[in-house]
Design an enzyme around this catalytic site. Sequence first.
Site, short mmCIF file in Angstrom:
data_model
loop_
_atom_site.label_atom_id
_atom_site.label_comp_id
_atom_site.label_asym_id
_atom_site.label_seq_id
_atom_site.Cartn_x
_atom_site.Cartn_y
_atom_site.Cartn_z
CG HIS A 1 40.30 32.39 40.60
ND1 HIS A 1 38.94 32.39 40.80
CD2 HIS A 1 40.53 33.37 39.69
CE1 HIS A 1 38.39 33.35 40.07
NE2 HIS A 1 39.32 33.95 39.38
CE LYS B 1 32.60 43.49 38.43
NZ LYS B 1 33.76 42.60 38.39
NE ARG C 1 39.37 33.44 32.43
CZ ARG C 1 38.33 34.05 32.97
NH1 ARG C 1 37.35 33.33 33.45
NH2 ARG C 1 38.26 35.36 33.02
CB SER D 1 32.89 34.23 38.51
OG SER D 1 34.20 34.23 39.00
#
Length: 173
Positions: free
Chosen positions: A23, A47, A96, A134
């Site tokens: 990031h 979440k 990615r 993450s």
Amino acid sequence: MVFALNAKHAVYVGSFDPMSLGHEDIVRRGAAMYEQVTVGIGINPEKRPLFSREERLDLVAKVLAPYKNVTVDSFDGLAVDFVRRCKAALMLRGLRTLTDIEMEFTTCLANRVLAPDIETVFLMAGEKYAHISSTLIKQIAQMGPHDSAEKLRAFVPEPFVKPLIDKFTHRKQ
Ligand code: ADP
């Protein structure tokens, strides 16, 4: 009244729970391309995050302090609405993998319907960071304080190392 959006201002939205070196690399490159970059920490009520809004705001601000044209804020609701509130014309995202591309493509198309005057700009992940997620970071942090600190430094900026270890140390008690 419709205000023109600033095409030299890009907003990088994400959960940043935690922020990774990948990031930070996207922010660094974005900050070299645009006059202003805002990092927008999205708060998703569905979440259960590891870091609270306040913790993320504080830690991300510490990571990005050296970047003079970068500011940090948090938002609830739609990312495009936050980008518009920032008066920015661009949304920045990182890619990615092929899976990222597929997901980001549909999100981008939806955002274009919601906000046709906001463009999404994609930067390919740096080759050193493309494997970082993450989920992986959280798994490493769970290895315990002795094993994880050095390893975490290859994945997250320094301000996140200790807070990550603390999260899992306290959870185990
Ligand atoms: P979100 O929950 O919106 O996916 P993330 O914080 O996981 O938020 O990611 C924000 C953006 O950064 C997304 O565009 C994601 O694809 C990108 N990103 C995530 N990890 C990396 C990385 N290691 N390198 C480059 N970009 C990344």
